[in-house]
Design an enzyme around this catalytic site. Structure first.
Site, PDB file in Angstrom:
ATOM      1  N   GLU A  32      14.831 -15.592  15.751  1.00  0.00           N
ATOM      2  CA  GLU A  32      14.117 -14.478  16.395  1.00  0.00           C
ATOM      3  C   GLU A  32      12.800 -15.638  16.484  1.00  0.00           C
ATOM      4  O   GLU A  32      11.857 -15.285  16.732  1.00  0.00           O
ATOM      5  CB  GLU A  32      14.468 -13.480  16.032  1.00  0.00           C
ATOM      6  CG  GLU A  32      13.676 -13.235  14.032  1.00  0.00           C
ATOM      7  CD  GLU A  32      14.426 -14.015  13.018  1.00  0.00           C
ATOM      8  OE1 GLU A  32      15.579 -13.942  13.319  1.00  0.00           O
ATOM      9  OE2 GLU A  32      14.026 -13.425  11.631  1.00  0.00           O
ATOM     10  N   CYS A  50      19.501 -13.902   8.360  1.00  0.00           N
ATOM     11  CA  CYS A  50      19.486 -13.873   6.558  1.00  0.00           C
ATOM     12  C   CYS A  50      19.197 -13.117   5.678  1.00  0.00           C
ATOM     13  O   CYS A  50      20.591 -13.120   4.960  1.00  0.00           O
ATOM     14  CB  CYS A  50      17.621 -14.591   6.917  1.00  0.00           C
ATOM     15  SG  CYS A  50      17.348 -15.589   5.216  1.00  0.00           S
ATOM     16  N   HIS A 102      17.414 -18.152  11.994  1.00  0.00           N
ATOM     17  CA  HIS A 102      16.673 -17.238  12.308  1.00  0.00           C
ATOM     18  C   HIS A 102      16.177 -17.365  13.703  1.00  0.00           C
ATOM     19  O   HIS A 102      16.020 -17.911  14.261  1.00  0.00           O
ATOM     20  CB  HIS A 102      15.241 -17.261  11.344  1.00  0.00           C
ATOM     21  CG  HIS A 102      15.619 -16.694  10.014  1.00  0.00           C
ATOM     22  ND1 HIS A 102      15.244 -15.429   9.708  1.00  0.00           N
ATOM     23  CD2 HIS A 102      14.722 -17.450   9.249  1.00  0.00           C
ATOM     24  CE1 HIS A 102      15.113 -15.092   8.393  1.00  0.00           C
ATOM     25  NE2 HIS A 102      15.527 -16.493   7.828  1.00  0.00           N
TER      26      HIS A 102
END
Lengths: 155, 802, 257
Positions: C224, C96, C222
């Protein structure tokens, strides 16, 4: 004093301008055909044109999507569009200007350089001064913390 | 003696009228009795106060800081028809909301009404802190900046609770007027509702997203009464190690201010928030937020906390340094050298520095041996930290500028000198009449269901929610938009935060939910109080919270409480808070009030409907037991839990059909609490596939949402829904009775569900399947059939793009 | 097996560092969050690590433009160190805001020229958006980070400036020719479409690219935020337990080990 204006490449969608256009349409103000948004950075103090060019190129402009133009006056050119410029009132913190000031430290410049910012909107179309004022007050600026100036397109 | 850095204010010779005039001109917002108390204090000292002393007292005694209306005596009278009852409250908050908490004696309440936020136990090592604030006045003037500093301020409340909690989630609840309000209806000097909505949402978005705190739960209410006074409630939840909950200042410790610089922004914010607005209102009360500064403060502060480098802290909120230092030093005393505060620009007068509400500042108490290390940590994170003076043992607040004493007040007078004013309060209990029976054809009910789903107060708030990064930190398990597939944007009852990045290997999670209803407040604030408490609890229970471990926060937003009727409606609502907090066994742990939400222009007064927001925080023991709202599988059985009564008063149906009669829904805690306990028990055994409560719009809306969020239809037999009295199909579908849930159960678990829920009132009403919602009644020879995507579109379209 | 050491770069406004650290550690790495100031003052520190992560957030408030000031700082202060790291075939990921910084400093798509040739511009919608998206993977791609992924995965996005644009047609052609396009926004069946399937108006729906060596990877979504199944909207992942992000980080950890 220099002012650096950043504009979106003409072949790209100017999403921030389009959002303003949508707001204008929603308010049923007629005559505006398109809106272009340009951030503006003002620098004053001990600076050369070459330095300002480097800052514009390396820091202020995206090499792929944007162009910059440097002017030595703060006069707005309104020969093609109506222009509304919005900036913070004195005393109101301009966080963007502080960020820029911090970032240009590495350019080995005079510490006393003053940075200010503004948002410039170029409005395409035949619009009355009253309508421009309405757009400035009702959409673009909050007169509590911001000031604006309007340049009506030269006919 | 002539002073260089302050002005003496000649108070001693002023008449009552002059005292009041001074209070108004200097935006002190002090009443005559208060001004006279100050006059008297300085007469005893045989001198005149300085400007900074007067300002300090005004800030400390402000409604915002001291909640003086709700903590002073109230002579309350309740009138119901010819019956009158009276009661005197010596301290309304203490005798209702705090009292419930004391009475309940929950061991898991770790800190209540004592600090910046309430704290409950999360696990053996951590506490969970939650606080909700309002930022109404600034948001009406500068919606973007006002909302941004609202969220920034409540995050600092969490940073400043105990020795600092780590913020994990934000919540936001807004009350606006219809965005389509025609321009000519907007009072002079005000922004259009549309601009306010866009500005407020933008402010919360940009501040929350940049802080990296997910905005996970909220609500938006629409009503004409918010045209001049929008309400902006911002909340933050954080986790704090249990050994960091208490703070204590000692004499000789340094006063250190960290974060942003001080400017002229927000001067008189604290006193201003209790002044009624008019079109010439003071504009310097608007502050500008800088989320990146606050993020840097957060990063540095938590490092310093874990190294035990300070012994106390608090945030600079309303009243700025004057409140922060005044509060920390209330037991000790302090000596403050104001010239040491870093300024944004020169030219500020000492009193302006002292009460400025410039954002992103915290005040710390630091022992000499730790000062060097502390300053280094902040420097490394690029945050300014300055020593402003030290705490003392003289129980006095001493203010200096360039070594000149410009103010000295006894802490005792500052914190306890505020005179109590007794106020009168009257509450008329409105008479409710049952509406004429609502008879509608299947076709009409079907069209009405679409209208109710599309109502501003029911429709999807996706346009707002998607602008918030509700996933940052990766811990949002139950999100604000729930569905069975990523293409569908549904809704959810509450948010679930699973703090696995902070506490490795934990299974526990935190539930956040809220309850608010504006139209009930127009009819009966006692019933509204009860209803929104239950609504917040139902929402939390739907996703898996244990009802026996839920805490509540109150936020009262009211009109002008000098009016006995307005204050009466508040006292009635506070009574409901006491009654139902006790009945549900759910203590209030913190709260806030915002009074005088009134705007006058051209002789016309705009006041808000009394609005109570109840926010709930609950705990989930095992994250694998969470339940969401969408229907999950064809063939599963649908149950309605709880009893439906003919309670159409204040309902969405009534507002659409302009029906003013109707009974306002009541809360029957003895019915709903056992239901909530059994739902939790069934969830522990994985017997419930989906769960949703019936609230605004009633059962029809509830079941529709479960259908389209799950992209599955359902067949419902309304004749099987348990009703208290004879009701028409339309009444059953649109009544807003409390205490009702809809659950989905696998066929193989139906027997077990019967076993668990007996002897509560509940029934099996249908099954999941197909692509239509079919509602049938053999008794009424009626069949309603509507495609679920038609229902969803109606629900999504209203606020698709503002 | 060697334990992979990851450096998660933080600075003012970075805010996805904790969950990125947790994700890497869950996947077997030993990761540390290191502030840019520290890296600038101890220049040789960077080479002690195997993986360099530019996490998500709003570095310097995204003032001027997203990732711009961070990109400038790095190029100004750490140019040689970053190049050395990249060219020693160690792994770099930009998520990002990190992706925005990587393209603006010019480390992607070609670390050899180290000049900006693509960008991530304001979303066509004109606003920040948080939503889950489907991504089509590219089996021809040699990106180390994305091995072992099925044809279609899903991950969340949350950005206001994610519209991928190349400077000219030639750059785009080269990216495709070299199989440097790693993810494209698509629907559940893998078909490409407009908003909201492509949430930002990216050229050819591009969501992620890598360098030609496959060790530098930048993506708008994302990973994560999807390590285990419960994190997704649907509460489903693979093997009833995990999210696609886990495979991405495990690829990096396994490559080092």
């Amino acid at each position: 004093m220099f002012n650096v204006e950043i504009s979106t490449n003409p072949d790209l969608e100017d999403a921030r301008g389009k959002a303003v256009l949508a707001d204008i349409k929603m308010m049923q103000i007629k005559g505006v055909k398109d809106v272009h948004f340009c951030p503006v950075y003002f620098f004053s103090g001990n600076l050369t044109f070459e330095q300002i060019q480097t800052i514009s190129q390396r820091l202020l402009t995206d090499a792929v999507s944007e162009n910059y133009s440097i002017a030595k006056t703060d006069k707005i050119c309104a020969d093609k569009f109506n222009v509304i410029e919005v900036y913070y009132k004195k005393g109101v913190t301009d966080a963007l200007a502080l960020s820029v000031k911090k970032a240009i430290k590495s350019f080995d410049l005079d510490d006393k350089i003053i940075v200010n910012t503004a948002k410039r909107y170029y409005l395409d179309g035949q619009v009355s001064f009253g309508a421009l004022e309405n757009i400035a007050l009702k959409i673009l600026a909050n007169s509590l913390i911001q000031e604006y100036r309007i340049e009506k397109k030269i006919l | 003696m002539k002073k260089k850095y302050c002005e003496n204010i000649a108070l001693s010779a002023l008449s009552d009228a002059q005292l009041l005039q001074l209070s108004k001109t200097n935006v002190l917002a002090l009443s005559l009795k208060e001004m006279k108390t100050v006059q008297h204090y300085f007469k005893l000292l045989k001198r005149e106060p300085t400007d900074i002393e007067l300002e300090t007292i005004a800030q400390t005694w402000s409604e915002h800081c001291k909640h003086k209306t709700l903590t002073s005596p109230i002579e309350y009278q309740e009138i119901s028809g010819a019956k009158k009852t009276s009661h005197t409250f010596n301290n309304l908050l203490k005798e209702t909301i705090f009292e419930a908490c004391l009475k309940l004696k929950k061991k898991w309440c770790l800190s209540v009404f004592a600090d910046n936020a309430g704290i409950i136990e999360f696990d053996e090592n951590y506490g969970a802190a939650f606080k909700v604030e309002t930022h109404n006045h600034p948001s009406s003037l500068e919606p973007y900046g006002g909302a941004a500093t609202g969220i920034g301020g409540v995050i600092r409340d969490i940073l400043g609770v105990g020795l600092g909690a780590k913020p994990l989630a934000d919540t936001d609840v807004f009350c606006f007027a219809d965005p389509k309000t025609p321009a000519k209806k907007v009072p002079q000097g005000l922004h259009s509702p549309r601009r306010i909505i866009k500005g407020v949402v933008g402010g919360v978005r940009d501040y929350g997203n940049r802080m990296g705190i997910p905005t996970v739960d909220g609500a938006v209410c629409f009503d004409e009464c918010f045209l001049a006074n929008p309400l902006v409630y911002c909340g933050t939840m954080g986790l704090i190690p249990k050994n960091k909950i208490s703070k204590k200042v000692s004499a000789a410790e340094f006063i250190v201010v960290v974060g942003g610089r001080t400017g002229r922004d927000g001067i008189h914010g604290a006193t201003f928030s209790s002044v009624k607005l008019d079109k010439d209102s003071d504009v310097s009360a608007v502050q500008i937020g800088n989320p990146i500064m606050e993020k840097k403060v957060l990063d540095a502060l938590l490092i310093a906390r874990d190294l035990n480098l300070y012994t106390a802290l608090t945030d600079c909120g309303a009243g700025g340094l004057s409140s922060a230092v005044g509060e920390l030093a209330s037991e000790t005393g302090a000596r403050v050298e104001l010239e040491k505060a870093p300024l944004k620009y020169p030219g500020l007068l000492p009193w302006e520095i002292w009460i400025s509400e410039a954002q992103e500042r915290m005040v710390l108490a630091v022992k000499k041996k730790n000062l060097k290390r502390l300053l280094k940590i902040f420097k490394d994170k690029d945050v300014e930290a300055s020593v402003l003076g030290n705490f003392t043992s003289d129980k006095k607040l001493t203010l200096l500028y360039n070594k000149e004493i410009i103010g000295q007040i006894q802490m005792q007078f500052l914190h306890e000198g505020l005179p109590k004013v007794s106020r009168k309060a009257v509450y008329h209990i409105a008479k409710e009449i049952k509406q004429k029976p609502i008879k509608m054809s299947a076709q009409k009910i079907s069209a009405m269901l679409i209208k109710v789903l599309a109502d501003l107060n029911v429709c999807s708030k996706e346009w707002i929610i998607r602008q918030y990064d509700f996933e940052v930190q990766g811990q949002t398990i139950v999100k604000p938009l729930e569905s069975n597939s990523i293409e569908v944007s549904g809704n959810s009852d509450a948010a679930v935060i699973f703090p696995y990045t902070l506490i490795a290997d934990t299974k526990k999670a935190i539930v956040l939910s809220n309850g608010i209803n504006v139209s009930y407040g127009k009819i009966n604030t006692y019933k509204m109080g009860a209803a929104v408490i239950e609504q917040a609890l139902r929402n939390a229970v739907c996703v898996g919270a244990n009802i026996d471990k839920i805490s509540l926060l109150d936020n009262f937003c009211w009109g002008n409480c000098d009016n006995p009727e307005v204050l009466g409606s508040l006292a009635a609502c506070a009574k409901a808070c006491f009654d139902f907090s006790c009945k549900f066994g759910t203590p209030f742990i913190s709260g806030k009030d915002s009074l005088n939400n009134e705007y006058s222009v051209g002789g016309k007064k705009f006041s808000i409907t009394p609005t109570l927001l109840v926010s709930a925080m609950g705990i989930i023991e095992n994250i694998n037991n969470v339940v969401t709202l969408p229907f999950k599988k064809e063939g599963n059985k649908i149950f309605v839990l709880g009893l439906t009564r003919n309670e159409m008063g204040g309902s969405i149906f009534n507002s659409i059909n302009k029906i003013s009669d109707g009974i306002l829904c009541e809360v029957f805690a003895d019915e709903s609490k056992p239901l909530m306990q059994k739902i939790y028990a069934a969830m522990q055994l994985h017997l419930i596939e989906s769960c949703h409560d019936a609230s605004e719009g009633g059962l029809g809306v509830c079941i529709s949402q479960m259908c389209f969020c799950g992209q599955l239809g359902a067949r419902i037999d309304i004749d099987n829904i348990k009703v208290y009295e004879k009701m028409t199909p339309a009444e059953i579908l649109f009544s807003e009775s409390n205490g009702r849930f809809v659950i989905e159960v696998k066929p193989e678990n139906v027997e077990k569900i019967y076993k668990i829920f007996r002897p509560c009132i509940f029934s099996e009403v249908g099954a999941v399947g197909g692509k239509d919602l079919i509602i049938e009644s053999a008794k009424n020879k009626m069949k309603i059939k509507q495609n679920i995507n038609v229902l969803m579109k109606a629900w999504q379209k209203t606020l698709w793009d503002i | 097996m060697k334990k992979a050491k990851a450096l998660i770069l933080t600075t003012a406004g970075i805010n996805c560092d904790f969950e990125t650290q947790a994700a890497l550690n869950i996947c077997g790495a030993r990761s540390e969050r290191v502030h840019l100031h520290e890296l600038i003052s101890k220049k040789n520190k960077l080479q002690n690590y195997d993986i360099l992560v530019f996490p998500g957030g709003f570095s310097y408030g995204d003032d001027i433009a997203s990732g711009k000031i961070l990109a400038y700082q790095i190029k100004d202060k750490l140019k040689d160190e970053i190049l050395k790291f990249a060219q020693s075939k160690k792994l770099i990921i930009g998520i990002c805001n990190g992706f925005q910084a990587l393209v603006k400093m010019g480390l992607l798509p070609d670390e050899k020229t180290f000049k900006q040739s693509v960008t991530l511009y304001y979303n066509d919608s004109g606003k920040f958006e948080c939503r889950w998206v489907y991504l089509k993977t590219n089996p021809q791609n040699n990106c180390i980070w994305t091995k072992n992924l099925p044809e279609i995965i899903c991950l969340p996005i949350a950005h206001g400036e994610g519209k991928f644009i190349t400077k000219d047609e030639k750059i785009l052609k080269n990216l495709k020719k070299n199989n440097q396009v790693v993810f494209k926004y698509c629907d559940a069946k893998g078909d490409f479409g407009k908003y909201p399937i492509c949430p930002n108006g990216s050229q050819e729906n591009i969501a992620a690219i890598s360098n030609s060596g496959g060790n530098i990877f930048g993506l708008m979504p994302h990973p994560e935020r999807f390590i285990f199944a419960l994190q997704s909207v649907t509460k489903k992942g693979f093997d009833d337990q995990f999210g696609w992000g886990k495979i991405i980080f495990e690829n990096a950890v396994n490559y080092i080990g």
